[in-house]
Design an enzyme around this catalytic site. Structure first.
Site, PDB file in Angstrom:
ATOM      1  N   PHE A  91       0.599   8.681  -0.222  1.00 40.07           N
ATOM      2  CA  PHE A  91       0.633   8.249  -1.626  1.00 40.07           C
ATOM      3  C   PHE A  91      -0.554   7.336  -1.899  1.00 40.07           C
ATOM      4  O   PHE A  91      -0.901   6.502  -1.070  1.00 40.07           O
ATOM      5  CB  PHE A  91       1.906   7.441  -1.886  1.00 40.07           C
ATOM      6  CG  PHE A  91       3.183   8.227  -1.848  1.00 40.07           C
ATOM      7  CD1 PHE A  91       3.596   8.960  -2.950  1.00 40.07           C
ATOM      8  CD2 PHE A  91       4.006   8.207  -0.719  1.00 40.07           C
ATOM      9  CE1 PHE A  91       4.802   9.660  -2.934  1.00 40.07           C
ATOM     10  CE2 PHE A  91       5.208   8.901  -0.691  1.00 40.07           C
ATOM     11  CZ  PHE A  91       5.609   9.635  -1.805  1.00 40.07           C
ATOM     12  N   GLY A  92      -1.143   7.439  -3.076  1.00 45.03           N
ATOM     13  CA  GLY A  92      -2.168   6.475  -3.480  1.00 45.03           C
ATOM     14  C   GLY A  92      -3.381   7.116  -4.107  1.00 45.03           C
ATOM     15  O   GLY A  92      -3.739   8.251  -3.788  1.00 45.03           O
ATOM     16  N   HIS A 150      -3.603  -6.488  -7.481  1.00 44.24           N
ATOM     17  CA  HIS A 150      -2.978  -5.491  -6.586  1.00 44.24           C
ATOM     18  C   HIS A 150      -4.040  -4.508  -6.081  1.00 44.24           C
ATOM     19  O   HIS A 150      -4.313  -3.489  -6.717  1.00 44.24           O
ATOM     20  CB  HIS A 150      -1.877  -4.754  -7.370  1.00 44.24           C
ATOM     21  CG  HIS A 150      -1.042  -3.847  -6.532  1.00 44.24           C
ATOM     22  ND1 HIS A 150       0.227  -3.448  -6.911  1.00 44.24           N
ATOM     23  CD2 HIS A 150      -1.266  -3.229  -5.345  1.00 44.24           C
ATOM     24  CE1 HIS A 150       0.736  -2.642  -6.001  1.00 44.24           C
ATOM     25  NE2 HIS A 150      -0.159  -2.484  -5.035  1.00 44.24           N
ATOM     26  N   ASP A 161       4.549  -4.758  -0.169  1.00 42.02           N
ATOM     27  CA  ASP A 161       4.154  -3.569  -0.935  1.00 42.02           C
ATOM     28  C   ASP A 161       3.772  -2.392  -0.042  1.00 42.02           C
ATOM     29  O   ASP A 161       3.134  -2.546   0.993  1.00 42.02           O
ATOM     30  CB  ASP A 161       2.971  -3.876  -1.852  1.00 42.02           C
ATOM     31  CG  ASP A 161       2.531  -2.637  -2.623  1.00 42.02           C
ATOM     32  OD1 ASP A 161       3.384  -2.034  -3.295  1.00 42.02           O
ATOM     33  OD2 ASP A 161       1.363  -2.246  -2.518  1.00 42.02           O
ATOM     34  N   HIS A 184      -7.668   6.489   0.430  1.00 41.92           N
ATOM     35  CA  HIS A 184      -7.259   7.332   1.563  1.00 41.92           C
ATOM     36  C   HIS A 184      -8.387   8.309   1.852  1.00 41.92           C
ATOM     37  O   HIS A 184      -9.148   8.688   0.946  1.00 41.92           O
ATOM     38  CB  HIS A 184      -5.981   8.112   1.231  1.00 41.92           C
ATOM     39  CG  HIS A 184      -4.755   7.243   1.135  1.00 41.92           C
ATOM     40  ND1 HIS A 184      -4.217   6.603   2.228  1.00 41.92           N
ATOM     41  CD2 HIS A 184      -3.981   6.889   0.075  1.00 41.92           C
ATOM     42  CE1 HIS A 184      -3.152   5.901   1.842  1.00 41.92           C
ATOM     43  NE2 HIS A 184      -2.991   6.046   0.536  1.00 41.92           N
ATOM     44  N   ASP A 223      -3.618  -1.126  -8.253  1.00 48.12           N
ATOM     45  CA  ASP A 223      -3.034  -0.491  -7.061  1.00 48.12           C
ATOM     46  C   ASP A 223      -4.055   0.468  -6.424  1.00 48.12           C
ATOM     47  O   ASP A 223      -3.716   1.573  -5.989  1.00 48.12           O
ATOM     48  CB  ASP A 223      -1.732   0.251  -7.397  1.00 48.12           C
ATOM     49  CG  ASP A 223      -0.939   0.619  -6.133  1.00 48.12           C
ATOM     50  OD1 ASP A 223      -1.359   0.233  -5.023  1.00 48.12           O
ATOM     51  OD2 ASP A 223       0.097   1.301  -6.268  1.00 48.12           O
TER      52      ASP A 223
HETATM   53  O1  DOR Z   1       0.570   4.905  -3.965  1.00 48.49           O
HETATM   54  C1  DOR Z   1       0.685   3.931  -3.239  1.00 48.49           C
HETATM   55  N1  DOR Z   1      -0.164   3.687  -2.221  1.00 48.49           N
HETATM   56  N2  DOR Z   1       1.711   3.111  -3.452  1.00 48.49           N
HETATM   57  C2  DOR Z   1       1.984   2.100  -2.622  1.00 48.49           C
HETATM   58  O2  DOR Z   1       2.901   1.375  -2.889  1.00 48.49           O
HETATM   59  C3  DOR Z   1       1.194   1.894  -1.382  1.00 48.49           C
HETATM   60  C4  DOR Z   1      -0.148   2.451  -1.526  1.00 48.49           C
HETATM   61  C5  DOR Z   1      -0.897   2.542  -0.237  1.00 48.49           C
HETATM   62  O3  DOR Z   1      -0.908   1.591   0.546  1.00 48.49           O
HETATM   63  O4  DOR Z   1      -1.543   3.573  -0.021  1.00 48.49           O
END
Ligand code: DOR
Length: 437
Positions: free
Chosen positions: A326-327, A63, A155, A312, A308
Site C-alpha cells: 500500500f502507498g 505525515h 502508522d 515503494h 502520507d
Molecule cells: O498506504 C500506506 N502506506 N498507508 C500506510 O498507512 C502506510 C504506508 C506505508 O508505509 O507504505
C-alpha cells in the site's frame, strides 16, 4: 546569514489574514516583515523577484514516510527532503515505521543527526507508540519527547488494544504531544486490497469496508474524551468516520484529523485497471466519500492536509495487486493536484488550501510560529507560479520512488522556489535571477 528580499509577490498568509502584493524582508533566517518601497535599494541584500507568483508560508507535511533507516532503496532523508523541497514543503515529519522502528532514543538520535547532515528542509520526527510497533508494550514516552519526538504513532499499523491506546493518551497528555492513529480494525480489514464497494465487486477483489476505519475513529475519540489526551486521526478517508469526529469536536474533545491529497481528489475508480500505484491504505473511497471529505475540509471538521508520501520500489509495485504494498508518493504533486482539481474549479478557496497546508498542520503538532509569516518567525516560504501548466513525468521526481498514479496527468500550479530558514533550497527561477548577497 545575510538579508534576502522577496519582492513583489502576492503574499498569502492565511493565519495573519494577509493577501496582497508585498515585498518581504528576511534576515538571519527569520522574517523581518514587509519592506518599504526602497528596501530593494539595499545593495547588501539578496533579491528574489517573485512578481506574478504566490508567496506563502512553507508547506508543512505532518505525515511523511522517509524510509531511512532500513529501506534506503525507496527513499532516504536526503532524497525525501529534496522531494519535499521540490513540492514546496519546508517541514516534514517522518513516520517511525522504518527498519528498525523508531522506538528508542538511539533511533530518534539517528534520524535527527542524519537530518542535520542530509536534510534540506526541517525534519520533526515522531516515535512509535509501541515497541517495534507490535502493539503490545509502550515506548518510553517522556524520554523520547525529551530527545525530540513531536508525537507518537504506529502508522502503517493500527493499535487494536484499547488499553494500550488509553495509556498512550494518558502519558502523551503529560507531555502535551498527540497520539497519531492509523485507524483500521485489522479484523474487519483482513485480506482487503481496496475499498469495499461497487469497484471491488466488479474487479473481484476483497474489499476493506469503510467501517474498518470508522469503528476505530469512534473508539479513539471516546478514549480521548475519557483521558483528556489529544488524538490525531491520520488520513481520514470515509464518510462514516467524519460524524464521530464532528460530534466529538462539538463536545470539546481534543481530536484533530488530516486528509490526504489523494483521498480528496481520487476514488476507487483509479483501481479499475488494477493500477497498483493507486493501492493505498486507507483505500481510495467512493465519490460519496470524496464529497464528504471536501465538505468536512470546508466546515473545519478536517484540520489539515498531509501527504502520507509512501515511496515503494517498482519491483514491489509491479507485483499483482493483491501482493503489492500500500502507498503512493505525494510530496511533489500535492499542491498542483489540489490546486488543479479543487481550487481552479471553485470547489475550495485558495486561502483555505494554503491554510490547510501551513498554519493548520503547524497547530496540530505545536510548530507555531512556523506556518505563518509573522515577524520573527523562521523564514520558511514557498513561491508558486499558479499559472504554470505541466504534465507529471517520472523524470521530474526527486523522490527515489515513482509510485504515483499521476504520471502522465496534466496539472497546473508549480512550485518555483522553496526557502527554509532564509536559504533557497529549491529553485526553478532562471539561473542568476536570484541575486544572493
Ligand atoms: O498506504 C500506506 N502506506 N498507508 C500506510 O498507512 C502506510 C504506508 C506505508 O508505509 O507504505
Amino acid at each position: 546569514m545575510g538579508k534576502l528580499i522577496v519582492k513583489n509577490g502576492r503574499v498569502l498568509d492565511p493565519a495573519n489574514r494577509i493577501d496582497s502584493v508585498q515585498t518581504l524582508e528576511i534576515e538571519n533566517g527569520v522574517v523581518l516583515g514587509f519592506a518599504s518601497k526602497d528596501a530593494t535599494a539595499d545593495s547588501s541584500a539578496g533579491i528574489l523577484d517573485a512578481s506574478g507568483c504566490l508567496v506563502c508560508p512553507g508547506f508543512i507535511d505532518i505525515h511523511t514516510h522517509l524510509r531511512e533507516p532500513g529501506r534506503e532503496d525507496k527513499e532516504t532523508i536526503l532524497s525525501g527532503t529534496r522531494a519535499a523541497a521540490a513540492g514546496g514543503f519546508t517541514t516534514v515529519c517522518p513516520i517511525p515505521n522504518t527498519n528498525p522502528v523508531i522506538d528508542s532514543q538511539t533511533g530518534l538520535k539517528f534520524i535527527l543527526s542524519r537530518a542535520e547532515t542530509d536534510a534540506c528542509v526541517n525534519v520533526f520526527p515522531y516515535a512509535a507508540v509501541t515497541k517495534g510497533q507490535a502493539g503490545e508494550e509502550m515506548v518510553e514516552m517522556g524520554d523520547l519527547v525529551y530527545y525530540g519526538a513531536r508525537g507518537f504513532t504506529d502508522d502503517g499499523r493500527p493499535i487494536m488494544n484499547a488499553e494500550i491506546m488509553r495509556r498512550a493518551l494518558e502519558y502523551s497528555a503529560m507531555f502535551n504531544v498527540p497520539i497519531l492513529d492509523h485507524c483500521e480494525d485489522s479484523h474487519l480489514a483482513e485480506g482487503g486490497v481496496m475499498h469495499e464497494g461497487r469497484v471491488s465487486n466488479r474487479l473481484g477483489l476483497k474489499g476493506i469496508p469503510g467501517i474498518a476505519e470508522s469503528v476505530q475513529v469512534a473508539r479513539d475519540v471516546e478514549l480521548a474524551e475519557f483521558t483528556g489526551g489529544h488524538i490525531h486521526i491520520m488520513h481520514v478517508s470515509k464518510r462514516e468516520s467524519l460524524e464521530p469526529i464532528r460530534r466529538a469536536k462539538a463536545r470539546g474533545v481534543k481530536v484533530t484529523c488530516e486528509v490526504t491529497p489523494h483521498h480528496l481528489t481520487l476514488t476507487d475508480d483509479a483501481l479499475l485497471d488494477f493500477n497498483t500505484a493507486a493501492k493505498v491504505n486507507p483505500p481510495l473511497g467512493s465519490e460519496d466519500d470524496r464529497e464528504a471529505l471536501i465538505e468536512a475540509l470546508l466546515d473545519g471538521t478536517i484540520d489539515c492536509i498531509a501527504t502520507d508520501h509512501a515511496p515503494h520500489t517498482d519491483i514491489e509495485k509491479d507485483l499483482p495487486i493483491t501482493e503489492a504494498p500500500f502507498g503512493m508518493i505525494g510530496l511533489e504533486t500535492a499542491f498542483a493536484l489540489l490546486y488543479t482539481r479543487l481550487v481552479i474549479p471553485g470547489i475550495i478557496p485558495l486561502p483555505l488550501l494554503i491554510e490547510k497546508l501551513t498554519s493548520a498542520p503547524a497547530r496540530v503538532i505545536h510548530l507555531e510560529p512556523r506556518g505563518m509569516l509573522s515577524a520573527g518567525a523562521p523564514a520558511d516560504l514557498t513561491i508558486v507560479d499558479l499559472f504554470e501548466e505541466f504534465t507529471v513525468e517520472e523524470s521530474m521526481f526527486q523522490s527515489k520512488s515513482r509510485n504515483s498514479p499521476l504520471i502522465g496527468v496534466p496539472l497546473q500550479g508549480r512550485v518555483r522556489a522553496t526557502i527554509v530558514g532564509g536559504k533557497v533550497v529549491h529553485s526553478r527561477f532562471p539561473k542568476g535571477s536570484v541575486t544572493l548577497s
